[in-house]
Design an enzyme around this catalytic site. Structure first.
Site, PDB file in Angstrom:
ATOM      1  N   HIS A 193       0.661  -1.104   0.427  1.00  0.00           N
ATOM      2  CA  HIS A 193       0.342   0.624   0.100  1.00  0.00           C
ATOM      3  C   HIS A 193       0.647   1.507   0.132  1.00  0.00           C
ATOM      4  CE1 HIS A 193      -3.049   2.721   0.450  1.00  0.00           C
ATOM      5  NE2 HIS A 193      -2.700   3.269   2.068  1.00  0.00           N
ATOM      6  N   SER A 194       1.024   2.126  -1.015  1.00  0.00           N
ATOM      7  CA  SER A 194       1.239   3.560  -0.738  1.00  0.00           C
ATOM      8  C   SER A 194       2.428   3.122  -1.042  1.00  0.00           C
ATOM      9  CB  SER A 194       0.978   3.889   0.126  1.00  0.00           C
ATOM     10  OG  SER A 194       0.846   5.514   0.287  1.00  0.00           O
ATOM     11  N   MET A 195       3.518   3.102  -0.321  1.00  0.00           N
ATOM     12  CA  MET A 195       4.937   3.470  -0.746  1.00  0.00           C
ATOM     13  C   MET A 195       5.153   1.747  -1.005  1.00  0.00           C
ATOM     14  SD  MET A 195       8.395   3.844   2.203  1.00  0.00           S
ATOM     15  CE  MET A 195       8.269   2.454   2.874  1.00  0.00           C
TER      16      MET A 195
END
Length: 258
Positions: free
Chosen positions: A97-99
């Site tokens: 998730h995300s980074m």
């Protein structure tokens, strides 16, 4: 290499909150910037009993708070690959998730090179295409308190209790800064797409993952890329982990071993 060393190394990078020695498949979770393995603390209790859930623990947070945070996506992913190779092969989903989406992508590249797990899948969430640079990066130059406020306004996800306590802000700021620096420094190393099943997930109200910002994920895989939208913003998965797990572990996405 001694088995004891291998398992110690694996447990440093991959936390297993609920061991399942008889697991038949595996879900490896990579968290967002500044986050630790505890971001996925609830997931093992929600997963089916045949699934081993591992959460990546990067240096500089939680159980590894005394270590210097890393600033290189590829180097951190390579360490996770080494840790996974120390474990028995299982059909595996990498979820970031995300980074964490960039870490999961680089881990998928490394595991493919190592010919790990014949059933290897990739799911990315809340992240622009890997060929796009992060926008509006001026907040990186702010002092710690202003930096944390700016990050929370943009993405959310920082608990109010943390924002209200100076000591906690001092603890999370270094890892969060290092993670954003690693994202800013990331360049997709190869245009060659992976031969891998890929799902791209997002919250419908997340401006970071507008259609034009995630279109480039289609170029990451040679196979048709599945898209899955959920209600909510950047941290939609915190509100509906059951629905996210259901998508990640659906039969169409992870084949049961025969």
């Amino acid at each position: 290499m001694p088995d004891r060393w291998q398992h110690s190394f694996a447990d440093e990078w991959l936390l297993c909150f609920k061991p399942r020695p008889a697991a038949r498949r595996r879900l490896v979770c990579f968290g967002p910037a500044g986050g630790g393995a505890s971001f996925y603390r609830r997931w093992p209790d929600l997963a089916p009993p045949d699934v081993e859930v591992l959460a990546v623990q990067l240096p500089g947070r939680e159980t590894r708070l005394g270590e210097e945070p890393r600033r290189d996506i590829a180097e951190s992913a390579a360490e996770v690959v080494r840790a996974l190779l120390a474990r028995p092969d299982l059909p595996t989903v990498l979820f970031g998730h995300s980074m964490g989406a960039l870490l999961a992508l680089e881990a998928a590249r490394g595991l493919r090179r190592a010919e790990y797990a014949p059933e290897l899948r990739l799911a990315v969430s809340g992240r622009e295409s890997p060929d796009l640079a992060m926008q509006d990066t001026g907040f990186m130059t702010l002092a710690d308190d202003e930096f944390l406020i700016a990050v929370d306004r943009r993405y959310g996800g920082i608990p109010p209790a943390v924002m209200e306590v100076a000591e906690l802000r001092e603890l999370i700021a270094p890892a969060l800064r290092a993670d954003f620096a690693s994202v800013l420094g990331y360049r997709i190393p190869s245009p060659d797409p992976l031969d891998i099943d890929l799902t791209v997930m997002r919250g419908r109200d997340d401006p970071q993952t507008a259609d034009e910002r995630i279109a480039g994920w289609d170029r990451v895989s040679l196979r048709p890329v599945r898209r899955c939208d959920f209600p909510g913003g950047h941290f939609y998965l915190s509100d509906r982990p059951e629905a996210v797990l259901s998508e990640l572990l659906a039969d169409r996405f992870v084949a049961e071993p025969s």
